[in-house]
Design a protein around this motif. Structure first.
Motif, mmCIF file in Angstrom:
data_model
loop_
_atom_site.group_PDB
_atom_site.id
_atom_site.type_symbol
_atom_site.label_atom_id
_atom_site.label_comp_id
_atom_site.label_asym_id
_atom_site.label_seq_id
_atom_site.Cartn_x
_atom_site.Cartn_y
_atom_site.Cartn_z
ATOM 1 N N VAL A 142 0.815 -1.198 0.000
ATOM 2 C CA VAL A 142 0.000 0.000 0.000
ATOM 3 C C VAL A 142 0.862 1.268 0.000
ATOM 4 O O VAL A 142 0.549 2.265 -0.632
ATOM 5 C CB VAL A 142 -0.913 -0.038 1.244
ATOM 6 C CG1 VAL A 142 -1.211 1.347 1.737
ATOM 7 C CG2 VAL A 142 -2.185 -0.795 0.933
ATOM 8 N N MET A 143 1.990 1.170 0.686
ATOM 9 C CA MET A 143 2.835 2.352 0.756
ATOM 10 C C MET A 143 3.476 2.688 -0.573
ATOM 11 O O MET A 143 3.982 3.776 -0.769
ATOM 12 C CB MET A 143 3.915 2.149 1.808
ATOM 13 C CG MET A 143 3.328 2.178 3.196
ATOM 14 S SD MET A 143 4.559 2.525 4.444
ATOM 15 C CE MET A 143 5.613 1.142 4.253
ATOM 16 N N ALA A 144 3.484 1.726 -1.485
ATOM 17 C CA ALA A 144 4.137 1.972 -2.754
ATOM 18 C C ALA A 144 3.231 2.658 -3.774
ATOM 19 O O ALA A 144 3.656 3.015 -4.849
ATOM 20 C CB ALA A 144 4.667 0.656 -3.328
ATOM 21 N N VAL A 145 1.971 2.856 -3.429
ATOM 22 C CA VAL A 145 1.070 3.505 -4.380
ATOM 23 C C VAL A 145 1.258 5.012 -4.321
ATOM 24 O O VAL A 145 1.095 5.621 -3.279
ATOM 25 C CB VAL A 145 -0.400 3.194 -4.058
ATOM 26 C CG1 VAL A 145 -1.312 3.846 -5.074
ATOM 27 C CG2 VAL A 145 -0.627 1.699 -4.023
ATOM 28 N N PRO A 146 1.651 5.617 -5.427
ATOM 29 C CA PRO A 146 1.852 7.062 -5.399
ATOM 30 C C PRO A 146 0.533 7.779 -5.142
ATOM 31 O O PRO A 146 -0.497 7.406 -5.670
ATOM 32 C CB PRO A 146 2.367 7.385 -6.796
ATOM 33 C CG PRO A 146 2.587 6.105 -7.483
ATOM 34 C CD PRO A 146 1.913 5.036 -6.735
ATOM 35 N N ASN A 147 0.665 8.809 -4.328
ATOM 36 C CA ASN A 147 -0.468 9.613 -3.971
ATOM 37 C C ASN A 147 -1.326 10.170 -5.033
ATOM 38 O O ASN A 147 -2.527 10.201 -4.947
ATOM 39 C CB ASN A 147 0.125 10.871 -3.415
ATOM 40 C CG ASN A 147 -0.092 10.900 -2.057
ATOM 41 O OD1 ASN A 147 -1.150 10.496 -1.674
ATOM 42 N ND2 ASN A 147 0.880 11.333 -1.345
ATOM 43 N N LEU B 36 -7.864 3.241 -0.226
ATOM 44 C CA LEU B 36 -6.658 3.075 -1.017
ATOM 45 C C LEU B 36 -6.802 1.940 -2.017
ATOM 46 O O LEU B 36 -6.630 2.119 -3.212
ATOM 47 C CB LEU B 36 -5.516 2.754 -0.063
ATOM 48 C CG LEU B 36 -4.345 3.707 -0.183
ATOM 49 C CD1 LEU B 36 -3.754 4.029 1.136
ATOM 50 C CD2 LEU B 36 -3.336 3.070 -1.086
ATOM 51 N N GLN B 282 5.155 13.394 -9.402
ATOM 52 C CA GLN B 282 3.821 13.645 -8.864
ATOM 53 C C GLN B 282 3.521 15.114 -8.641
ATOM 54 O O GLN B 282 2.795 15.480 -7.735
ATOM 55 C CB GLN B 282 3.662 12.932 -7.533
ATOM 56 C CG GLN B 282 3.904 11.453 -7.619
ATOM 57 C CD GLN B 282 3.441 10.767 -6.353
ATOM 58 O OE1 GLN B 282 2.338 10.973 -5.902
ATOM 59 N NE2 GLN B 282 4.308 9.964 -5.775
ATOM 60 N N PHE B 327 1.235 5.989 -12.930
ATOM 61 C CA PHE B 327 1.578 4.935 -11.979
ATOM 62 C C PHE B 327 2.604 3.989 -12.603
ATOM 63 O O PHE B 327 3.649 3.684 -12.013
ATOM 64 C CB PHE B 327 0.288 4.179 -11.615
ATOM 65 C CG PHE B 327 0.421 3.251 -10.441
ATOM 66 C CD1 PHE B 327 1.565 3.224 -9.653
ATOM 67 C CD2 PHE B 327 -0.624 2.386 -10.111
ATOM 68 C CE1 PHE B 327 1.666 2.374 -8.563
ATOM 69 C CE2 PHE B 327 -0.524 1.533 -9.025
ATOM 70 C CZ PHE B 327 0.626 1.523 -8.256
ATOM 71 N N PRO B 358 9.000 2.770 2.003
ATOM 72 C CA PRO B 358 7.726 3.392 1.999
ATOM 73 C C PRO B 358 7.876 4.491 1.049
ATOM 74 O O PRO B 358 8.812 5.198 1.075
ATOM 75 C CB PRO B 358 7.662 3.974 3.356
ATOM 76 C CG PRO B 358 8.987 3.807 3.915
ATOM 77 C CD PRO B 358 9.745 2.882 3.116
ATOM 78 N N VAL B 359 6.951 4.633 0.304
ATOM 79 C CA VAL B 359 7.081 5.583 -0.639
ATOM 80 C C VAL B 359 6.087 6.567 -0.433
ATOM 81 O O VAL B 359 5.154 6.318 0.198
ATOM 82 C CB VAL B 359 6.750 4.915 -1.808
ATOM 83 C CG1 VAL B 359 6.420 5.908 -2.703
ATOM 84 C CG2 VAL B 359 7.852 4.095 -2.149
ATOM 85 N N THR B 361 3.467 7.588 -0.697
ATOM 86 C CA THR B 361 2.137 7.570 -0.550
ATOM 87 C C THR B 361 1.526 7.844 0.596
ATOM 88 O O THR B 361 0.600 8.288 0.760
ATOM 89 C CB THR B 361 1.793 6.284 -0.545
ATOM 90 O OG1 THR B 361 2.256 5.911 -1.192
ATOM 91 C CG2 THR B 361 0.714 6.124 -0.547
ATOM 92 N N THR B 362 1.969 7.319 1.510
ATOM 93 C CA THR B 362 1.322 7.418 2.603
ATOM 94 C C THR B 362 1.342 8.578 3.274
ATOM 95 O O THR B 362 1.046 8.710 4.242
ATOM 96 C CB THR B 362 1.965 6.586 3.410
ATOM 97 O OG1 THR B 362 2.546 5.962 2.761
ATOM 98 C CG2 THR B 362 1.257 6.110 4.141
ATOM 99 N N GLY B 370 2.478 16.269 -1.502
ATOM 100 C CA GLY B 370 1.891 15.682 -0.513
ATOM 101 C C GLY B 370 1.362 14.478 -0.553
ATOM 102 O O GLY B 370 1.331 13.951 -1.515
ATOM 103 N N GLU B 372 -1.367 11.695 0.321
ATOM 104 C CA GLU B 372 -2.588 11.765 0.833
ATOM 105 C C GLU B 372 -2.977 10.677 1.561
ATOM 106 O O GLU B 372 -3.746 10.610 2.162
ATOM 107 C CB GLU B 372 -3.531 11.722 -0.103
ATOM 108 C CG GLU B 372 -3.042 11.495 -1.101
ATOM 109 C CD GLU B 372 -3.662 12.030 -2.097
ATOM 110 O OE1 GLU B 372 -4.349 12.569 -1.960
ATOM 111 O OE2 GLU B 372 -3.426 11.923 -3.078
#
Lengths: 305, 374
Positions: A142-147, B36, B282, B327, B358-359, B361-362, B370, B372
């Motif tokens: 989940v953390m790898a999904v870009p915002n 998510l 991004q 993506f 961790p990328v 994303t979080t 940012g 989200e």
């Protein structure tokens, strides 16, 4: 720790940043040795000016008149000090409401993350339950999904759930974050199991052990989560863009962005905009300076991009 | 406790733990799953549909259009394709400039500040890091002022005897500017030839526009502090022995840095490059706040284009498709970078970065980029 929250890097290192104290035992010197200290300090001071000056200019300009802001953008002391920009901002605009909205969201999100992240972190660190590794792997994924990829998707779900334009839509999706869970998990793993034994012998339930024994010991990590969540939710923009359009729910970031693109004003009105930017920076600046040592000595970092 | 009761008791505890474990992770799982995972799946469907934004995307009236949305982006031949190509070009130049520069600057800052004997070390670290904690919106507002025609940057340039451009209103590509300075105002015929994604080779090579360059500087300004902290942490974890050995061998400071320290920093370098790469693709907050894609679409980015297609143009399928292409770009480039950087003989310890970090994303956040989710 970071900033922007987004990411906490270097999970491994965690138990809060406190640790790495920068004053270790005598260090070897590294770096160009020949370079005289004078040169080093000159370089550092020039660089520091480049980083600090913009903020000083921001504050100074917010006290100038529109004309002076355009005529003399560099002066750090306004010729005529005026608080017109602030008066307008606080008395004649929606700015106070934006500020209040951001405050509410930030407090709720921070409280939620502290609680939920530590609960989950504790479970992943300590409780043996079927599926734990899968849950952990899912969090990493989940953390790898870009915002940015989530902008439209989040709107779709929020809209489908009927949460669009509501406090719940603004707050609930932000209530948990995978990076925070990792930070808490790593920290809990560093606490010896033996501290829980006594509680267990006394017959305390799992939640009670977590709440009254382990959690109080996790202060450094909790502070890390607080810093991250506070900055993260205070500075959040895109989530509020896709979850609301009601002017009554506008947050600071969204409101100031609309000021910047000139939707509410005629002319450039730089003092007004810069005053708004300065005021919105105050809360994060306060948090930053209060926790400065922890943040700057941290062995973990987060990234803003 | 007698031996007989022990097993039961333990079993009891175990199943309690199982229940507690799931209860404890449930809130996080529900929130992340709902906001998510489900959204990504829903958007994937939308990217293959002609949903107009009304009602549910799963309603009966919404049609499956296959890869039409994607085809329009890559081979539509119209404005859609050109805008998409332009946004990729803009963002690619942005990445190409920001990633190396922010890495170099943050490494430089870390090396300068990470010394035992340094007066005002705390002050310098604070100064360099502070831009990283402020909101991307506030910094963008500040940047619009600093780089305005009559702004501080141009005032400094004037003081130095140069005439600054009207930064955020200037769509000219910097490479084109440089070339026309050299007397090449137009591309040779070869480069005006066949278009790629609606953009001619000559325009692909325009470089970032003057306006985009201001955003490049802003990205370096706001991210270098964070990455500096990563490098400082890494520098502090280095053993001093090798550096000392090199010193004994008579290596100069520069040689020690280049041949001893830098190779040891490789894992961190890798992390910084990866995070930089992911973050720079991004770009959204700055564009939304500052230029809305202008001037001349030269600050249009895929992220912003995705947003405007969906929320502005009500072209949800296209917006979602752009998001997925983005993506894929991010994932592919990250993997590619990992392969390129790890092929050579890498110290064993760098392996630990192989795990997906961790990328962004979080995060929450915002920085200029940012997050989200957080």
């Amino acid at each position: 720790m970071s900033t922007t929250g987004t990411t906490a890097v270097g999970l491994g290192a965690t138990p809060s940043g406190t640790t790495a104290s920068s004053t270790g035992p005598v260090r070897r010197r590294r770096g160009p040795r020949r370079v005289g200290p004078a040169l080093l300090y000159t370089v550092l001071v020039v660089l520091a000016l480049v980083y600090v000056l913009p903020f000083l200019i921001d504050v100074a300009t917010s006290f100038k008149t529109d004309e002076e802001a355009a005529a003399d953008p560099l002066a750090l002391v306004p010729r005529t000090v005026t608080t017109a920009a602030y008066e307008r901002l606080f008395l004649n605009s929606d700015f106070p409401r934006w500020f209040a909205n951001s405050t509410v969201v930030t407090l709720l999100v921070t409280a939620g993350r502290v609680f939920f992240d530590s609960l989950a972190g504790y479970a992943l660190a300590r409780l043996r339950f079927r599926g734990r590794t899968v849950v952990f792997a899912a969090l990493v994924a989940v953390m790898a999904v870009p915002n940015v990829v989530l902008l439209i998707p989040k709107f779709l779900v929020i809209n489908t759930l009927g949460m669009y334009d509501s406090w719940s839509g603004m707050v609930i999706p932000l209530l948990a974050d995978a990076a925070g869970v990792f930070i808490m998990k790593n920290f809990f793993e560093s606490i010896p199991v033996s501290v829980e034994e006594q509680g267990r012998i006394d017959g305390a339930g799992t939640f009670r052990i977590f709440w009254s024994i382990v959690l109080p010991m996790a202060r450094p990590a909790l502070i890390t989560i607080i810093i991250l969540s506070f900055q993260g939710s205070w500075n959040e923009l895109s989530h509020f863009i896709v979850s609301t359009q009601d002017p009554g729910l506008t947050t600071l970031t969204k409101g100031v962005a609309s000021l910047a693109s000139g939707q509410l004003s005629q002319g450039s009105q730089y003092p007004l905009k810069l005053a708004a930017a300065a005021v919105m920076t105050v809360p994060v600046a306060v948090v930053f300076f209060v926790f400065q040592r922890r943040i700057l000595n941290a062995s973990t970092g987060a990234v803003k991009e | 406790m007698s031996t007989t009761t022990a097993p039961t008791r333990r079993r009891g505890r175990r199943s309690d733990e199982g229940l507690a474990g799931w209860l404890f992770v449930a809130p996080v799982l529900v929130i992340l799953g709902l906001f998510l995972l489900v959204p990504v799946l829903m958007a994937l469907w939308v990217s293959f549909s002609d949903w107009s934004g009304r009602g549910s995307p799963f309603a009966a009236g919404v049609g499956f259009v296959g890869v039409d949305n994607y085809r329009e982006l890559f081979a539509g031949g119209g404005l859609v394709e050109r805008d998409f190509g332009t946004s990729l070009r803009n963002n690619a130049w942005y990445v190409l400039l920001v990633v190396p520069v922010q890495t170099a600057v943050s490494l430089l800052l870390a090396v300068l500040v990470d010394r035992q004997v340094l007066r005002g070390r705390g002050f310098f670290r604070t100064a360099f890091y502070f831009p990283s904690v402020t909101s991307s919106v506030a910094i963008t507002v500040l940047w619009l002022f600093l780089f305005s025609a009559t702004g501080a940057v141009n005032a400094v340039l004037a003081f130095l005897g140069a005439e600054g451009p009207n930064w955020f209103a200037d769509p000219r590509g910097v490479l084109h500017l440089a070339l026309s300075g050299l007397g090449v105002p137009e591309g040779p015929a070869v480069l005006t030839g066949p278009e790629l994604l609606g953009v001619s080779p000559w325009d692909w090579l325009a470089g970032p526009s003057v306006a985009m360059s201001a955003f490049v500087l802003m990205a370096v300004f706001t991210t270098s502090g964070t990455f500096m902290l990563l490098f400082i942490a890494a520098l502090q974890n280095l053993g001093g022995e090798t550096a000392e050995a090199a010193m004994v061998d008579g290596a100069t400071g520069w040689q020690r840095f280049w041949f001893v320290t830098l190779p040891q920093l490789r894992p961190t370098l890798f992390t910084v490059l990866t995070l930089g790469l992911i973050g720079t693709w991004q770009v959204f907050d700055q564009i939304y706040t500052g230029t809305q894609g202008g001037p001349g679409k030269t600050t249009l980015t895929p992220a912003y284009l995705s947003y405007t297609s969906a929320f502005g143009g009500q072209d949800w399928g296209r917006g979602a498709a752009i998001a997925f292409v983005l993506f894929v770009i991010i994932v592919v480039l990250t993997l590619l970078q990992r392969v390129l950087l790890r092929e050579r003989d890498v110290p064993r310890r760098s392996r630990r970065w192989a795990a997906p970090g961790p990328v962004g994303t979080t995060g929450a956040t915002g920085g200029p980029a940012g997050g989200e989710t957080r």
